[in-house]
Each structure stands twice: as structure tokens, then as C-alpha cells.
Design a protein around this motif. Structure first.
Motif, PDB file in Angstrom:
ATOM      1  N   UNK A 251       0.841  -1.214   0.000  1.00 14.13           N
ATOM      2  CA  UNK A 251       0.000   0.000   0.000  1.00 14.13           C
ATOM      3  C   UNK A 251       0.866   1.250   0.000  1.00 14.13           C
ATOM      4  N   UNK A 252       1.950   1.219   0.771  1.00 14.70           N
ATOM      5  CA  UNK A 252       2.838   2.388   0.845  1.00 14.70           C
ATOM      6  C   UNK A 252       3.508   2.701  -0.492  1.00 14.70           C
ATOM      7  N   UNK A 253       3.593   1.709  -1.379  1.00 18.24           N
ATOM      8  CA  UNK A 253       4.247   1.928  -2.677  1.00 18.24           C
ATOM      9  C   UNK A 253       3.366   2.742  -3.631  1.00 18.24           C
ATOM     10  N   UNK A 254       2.070   2.836  -3.306  1.00 17.38           N
ATOM     11  CA  UNK A 254       1.127   3.530  -4.201  1.00 17.38           C
ATOM     12  C   UNK A 254       1.009   4.994  -3.774  1.00 17.38           C
ATOM     13  N   UNK A 255       1.159   5.898  -4.743  1.00 15.49           N
ATOM     14  CA  UNK A 255       0.980   7.330  -4.459  1.00 15.49           C
ATOM     15  C   UNK A 255      -0.483   7.598  -4.099  1.00 15.49           C
ATOM     16  N   UNK A 258      -3.234   7.009  -6.591  1.00 11.09           N
ATOM     17  CA  UNK A 258      -2.651   6.050  -7.536  1.00 11.09           C
ATOM     18  C   UNK A 258      -3.449   4.748  -7.565  1.00 11.09           C
ATOM     19  N   UNK A 259      -3.119   3.909  -8.534  1.00  9.37           N
ATOM     20  CA  UNK A 259      -3.878   2.670  -8.747  1.00  9.37           C
ATOM     21  C   UNK A 259      -3.103   1.445  -8.275  1.00  9.37           C
ATOM     22  N   UNK A 260      -3.883   0.475  -7.802  1.00 11.80           N
ATOM     23  CA  UNK A 260      -3.299  -0.786  -7.318  1.00 11.80           C
ATOM     24  C   UNK A 260      -4.012  -1.953  -8.003  1.00 11.80           C
ATOM     25  N   UNK A 261      -3.234  -2.921  -8.487  1.00 10.94           N
ATOM     26  CA  UNK A 261      -3.808  -4.148  -9.054  1.00 10.94           C
ATOM     27  C   UNK A 261      -3.196  -5.340  -8.342  1.00 10.94           C
ATOM     28  N   UNK A 262      -4.037  -6.188  -7.757  1.00  9.37           N
ATOM     29  CA  UNK A 262      -3.556  -7.349  -7.007  1.00  9.37           C
ATOM     30  C   UNK A 262      -4.051  -8.626  -7.678  1.00  9.37           C
ATOM     31  N   UNK A 263      -3.138  -9.588  -7.863  1.00 10.73           N
ATOM     32  CA  UNK A 263      -3.511 -10.837  -8.520  1.00 10.73           C
ATOM     33  C   UNK A 263      -2.786 -11.995  -7.835  1.00 10.73           C
ATOM     34  N   UNK A 264      -3.098 -13.237  -8.298  1.00  9.47           N
ATOM     35  CA  UNK A 264      -2.545 -14.406  -7.619  1.00  9.47           C
ATOM     36  C   UNK A 264      -3.489 -14.841  -6.502  1.00  9.47           C
ATOM     37  N   UNK A 279      -8.824  -0.205   3.990  1.00  8.94           N
ATOM     38  CA  UNK A 279      -8.720   1.014   4.794  1.00  8.94           C
ATOM     39  C   UNK A 279      -8.007   2.135   4.049  1.00  8.94           C
ATOM     40  N   UNK A 280      -7.148   1.785   3.112  1.00  8.09           N
ATOM     41  CA  UNK A 280      -6.394   2.825   2.403  1.00  8.09           C
ATOM     42  C   UNK A 280      -6.859   3.012   0.966  1.00  8.09           C
ATOM     43  N   UNK A 291     -10.466 -20.021 -11.749  1.00 11.03           N
ATOM     44  CA  UNK A 291     -10.652 -19.973 -10.282  1.00 11.03           C
ATOM     45  C   UNK A 291      -9.897 -18.807  -9.632  1.00 11.03           C
ATOM     46  N   UNK A 292      -9.337 -17.907 -10.481  1.00 10.30           N
ATOM     47  CA  UNK A 292      -8.513 -16.808  -9.979  1.00 10.30           C
ATOM     48  C   UNK A 292      -9.237 -15.475 -10.091  1.00 10.30           C
ATOM     49  N   UNK A 293      -8.850 -14.519  -9.270  1.00  7.40           N
ATOM     50  CA  UNK A 293      -9.456 -13.195  -9.404  1.00  7.40           C
ATOM     51  C   UNK A 293      -8.417 -12.080  -9.247  1.00  7.40           C
ATOM     52  N   UNK A 294      -8.838 -10.884  -9.651  1.00  7.18           N
ATOM     53  CA  UNK A 294      -7.979  -9.701  -9.582  1.00  7.18           C
ATOM     54  C   UNK A 294      -8.729  -8.622  -8.812  1.00  7.18           C
ATOM     55  N   UNK A 295      -8.009  -7.989  -7.893  1.00 13.18           N
ATOM     56  CA  UNK A 295      -8.598  -6.882  -7.139  1.00 13.18           C
ATOM     57  C   UNK A 295      -7.905  -5.609  -7.613  1.00 13.18           C
ATOM     58  N   UNK A 296      -8.710  -4.592  -7.979  1.00  6.93           N
ATOM     59  CA  UNK A 296      -8.114  -3.308  -8.366  1.00  6.93           C
ATOM     60  C   UNK A 296      -8.693  -2.222  -7.464  1.00  6.93           C
ATOM     61  N   UNK A 297      -7.925  -1.169  -7.312  1.00  3.83           N
ATOM     62  CA  UNK A 297      -8.334  -0.150  -6.347  1.00  3.83           C
ATOM     63  C   UNK A 297      -7.626   1.160  -6.649  1.00  3.83           C
ATOM     64  N   UNK A 298      -8.216   2.257  -6.124  1.00  6.03           N
ATOM     65  CA  UNK A 298      -7.534   3.551  -6.199  1.00  6.03           C
ATOM     66  C   UNK A 298      -7.256   3.982  -4.765  1.00  6.03           C
ATOM     67  N   UNK A 299      -6.074   4.551  -4.544  1.00  5.00           N
ATOM     68  CA  UNK A 299      -5.687   4.890  -3.167  1.00  5.00           C
ATOM     69  C   UNK A 299      -6.362   6.179  -2.715  1.00  5.00           C
ATOM     70  N   UNK A 300      -6.800   6.175  -1.475  1.00  7.13           N
ATOM     71  CA  UNK A 300      -7.382   7.391  -0.905  1.00  7.13           C
ATOM     72  C   UNK A 300      -6.317   8.484  -0.877  1.00  7.13           C
TER      73      UNK A 300
END
Ligand SMILES: C[S@@+](CC[C@H](N)C(=O)[O-])C[C@H]1O[C@@H](n2cnc3c(N)ncnc32)[C@H](O)[C@@H]1O
Length: 305
Positions: A251-255, A258-264, A279-280, A291-300
Motif C-alpha cells: 500500500x505504501x508503494x502507491x501514491x 494512484x492505482x493498485x492491481x492485485x492478482x494471484x 482502509x487505504x 478460479x482466480x481473481x484480480x482486485x483493483x483499487x484507487x488509493x485514498x
């Protein structure tokens, strides 16, 4: 040179003994595989985990000493069989293998693939189907990441959907470098690849060179990256457990913004991973592939985890 391969299927209690016996009888290599259906996801470099049922293969040169090998192998097999408890399974077969360019064999199943609207991943030894597309030319070497796995495909589709022009991207768990290189080819001005495995760093470096983007890719062995590193986009295709454990670090790596993409992440694990980041971040709907999914998000804007 042709080879003789002996394959034994048995339970894991015999792994050490079998390995020693095969090597003592002249095997030039010994390979272990899952003989059931018990995936072991990403052992750490140097970590050796075994399945309950194993298929162990010993490879012998089919040379003039063949008869001697076979006598020794038969003796070794009888010795191990005698150690099996009643009801414990022990199956073996001996096969002749013609010589091939073994390190390229897997490439038979690796073809150019399209992800999203613009992006193609093409094996380095094959022709590019659409020269006007955004083409990543890839040879993963010993690292993970060809695009054939759904977890990588989910990340590539996401990257293709973003406007990466002049953005900085961190590829956390870069493997072959496929995501970092795709981001650069899609317009990012810089990519930073981080991995715990030195072979991944080497493969990423080779692939960046192959794609003419070396100048824009910085690679770090995990732990050696500078402090306070931040990027506009962070993508991490590792597994659910490390994604949760490392939620603060990632989380700290994202400005902010900024956008975050999590997979695996297996579909069944999406809630747990989402909770570790919510929370962030403001989370987008989850994307699924098999059977896999991806979570994407924008940082507060003004939040930490
Ligand atoms: C599933 S592969 C993904 C490779 C590539 N990014 C892709 O999407 O195909 C995961 C990679 O993450 C690396 N990795 C696993 N745990 C890590 C950690 N804690 N820190 C950095 N890299 C890690 C592994 O060595 C491996 O290369």
C-alpha cells in the motif's frame, strides 16, 4: 543423445531414499512431481516442499553402460519396494526418450496471445501476428510469467485498460518482467521491478533488453529497493498470503490517488485480501478468470494503512 527414464510413483516418505538410490545408480538428474492433485503454490527460493504422493523420475544416459544401469536400477527398485508398508502404493515404469532441445520444449505450447484491446505477448521465437499492436516479446527463462496463466492474464488486461502515458509503475513480484515491460510498451515512462528471486531479476533484465526498454526499467531484489519508493500504478501478482502479509508495504508503494492491481488470488480468498487493503483504498469490482481473481483499487488521497 537418447535417454532412459525411470518413473516411480509412491508416497513422499521415500523421497530421500529414492533420490539417493537413483543418483547412486547413475541417474544424471532426479525430478519430483505431484502424483496426485495437490498444488503447492510458490515455495520461496530454496524452499523444498513435497506432495503426499510423488512421481520421481531418474534420467540415465542410454550409453554403453545401459545394461549395468538397468541391473543396478532393478536392484534399487526391489530394495525400495521391500521397504513399502502393506497397502502403500509403488508403481514404476521405464521408458526410452529421444533427445530434444529440452529447454525449449515448453515453447510448443506458448503462442502469441492478445490481452485487452492493444496488447500482445509473443514468444521470442515466433513471428508477431500484428506488428502495429503493442507487442511484448517474451522468453521467460526460469522465471514465472508468460501470460498463459490466468493471474498474469488478469494483470495484462488491467494494464491494457489503463492510461499509462508518463506514469511510473511498480511491478511487485516481477518474475519474467512481463507486466513491467507491458506497462512500458503501453506508454509508462518508468517501471520498477522487484522480486525475491535473483532468476526473476535476470529474466526481467533479458526481456527488457529484448523489448528495447532496458533504459526505463529499474530492477531490485526485494529489500534492496530505496526507502519511500512510490509509483502512480502498482501491480502485484503474488499470492493471497503474501499480499495480506505485505499489505502495509505494498500500500505504501502507491501514491495518493494512484492505482493498485492485485492478482494471484483464488476466488475464495478475495474477501480476505480486500479486507487487508480496504482502509487505504477504494476498491473496484473484482474481475475473475477461471478460479482466480484480480482486485483493483484507487488509493485514498490522505490515507495510510
Ligand atoms: C506469480 S509470479 C508473477 C510473475 C509476473 N509478475 C506475472 O504476473 O506473471 C510471482 C513472482 O513474485 C515473486 N515473489 C513472491 N513473493 C515475493 C515477495 N514477498 N516479494 C517480492 N517478490 C515476490 C516470485 O519470485 C515470482 O517471481
Amino acid at each position: 543423445m537418447p535417454w532412459i527414464q525411470i518413473k516411480i510413483i509412491t508416497s513422499k516418505q521415500h523421497d530421500n531414499l529414492l533420490e539417493t538410490l537413483l543418483l547412486e545408480t547413475g541417474a544424471v538428474s532426479v525430478t519430483f512431481q505431484d502424483a496426485g492433485d495437490q498444488p503447492i503454490f510458490e515455495p520461496l527460493p530454496g524452499e523444498l516442499k513435497f506432495w503426499d504422493d510423488i512421481e520421481i523420475a531418474g534420467l540415465y544416459e542410454a550409453d554403453n553402460n545401459l545394461h549395468e544401469h538397468q541391473t543396478k536400477i532393478a536392484a534399487a527398485i526391489n530394495k525400495i519396494k521391500a521397504m513399502c508398508e502393506p497397502g502403500q502404493h509403488f508403481i514404476y515404469k521405464i521408458e526410452h526418450l529421444e533427445d530434444k532441445q529440452w529447454e525449449r520444449e515448453w515453447m510448443i505450447h506458448f503462442h502469441p496471445m492478445r490481452f485487452g484491446q492493444r496488447l500482445w505477448v509473443c514468444p521470442s521465437m515466433q513471428a508477431v501476428p500484428d506488428p502495429s499492436a503493442v507487442n511484448v516479446i517474451l522468453d521467460p527463462g526460469l522465471a514465472f510469467g508468460t501470460g498463459t496463466h490466468p493471474t498474469t492474464a488478469l494483470c495484462l488486461e488491467w494494464l491494457d485498460s489503463l492510461d499509462l502515458q508518463n506514469k511510473i509503475l511498480i511491478d511487485f513480484g516481477c518474475g519474467s518482467g512481463i507486466l513491467a515491460i507491458a506497462a512500458l510498451k503501453l506508454g509508462a515512462k518508468q517501471a520498477i521491478g522487484i522480486d525475491i528471486d535473483p532468476q526473476a531479476i535476470e529474466a526481467s533484465r533479458d526481456n527488457a533488453q529484448r523489448n528495447g526498454v532496458s533504459e526505463h526499467l529499474v530492477l531490485y531484489l526485494s529489500g534492496q529497493e530505496p526507502k519511500n519508493l512510490q509509483a502512480d500504478v502498482v501491480v502485484a501478482n503474488i499470492l493471497a498470503a503474501p499480499l495480506c502479509e505485505l499489505a502495509g508495504v505494498i500500500a505504501d508503494l502507491v501514491k495518493p490517488d494512484g492505482y493498485l492491481g492485485l492478482s494471484g488470488i483464488l476466488n475464495t480468498q478475495s474477501d480476505k485480501v480486500s479486507q487487508a487493503y480496504q482502509h487505504a483504498f477504494c476498491l473496484y469490482p473484482i474481475a475473475e478468470k477461471e478460479e482466480w481473481c484480480r482486485i483493483t483499487a484507487v488509493k485514498n488521497k490522505n490515507d495510510g494503512i
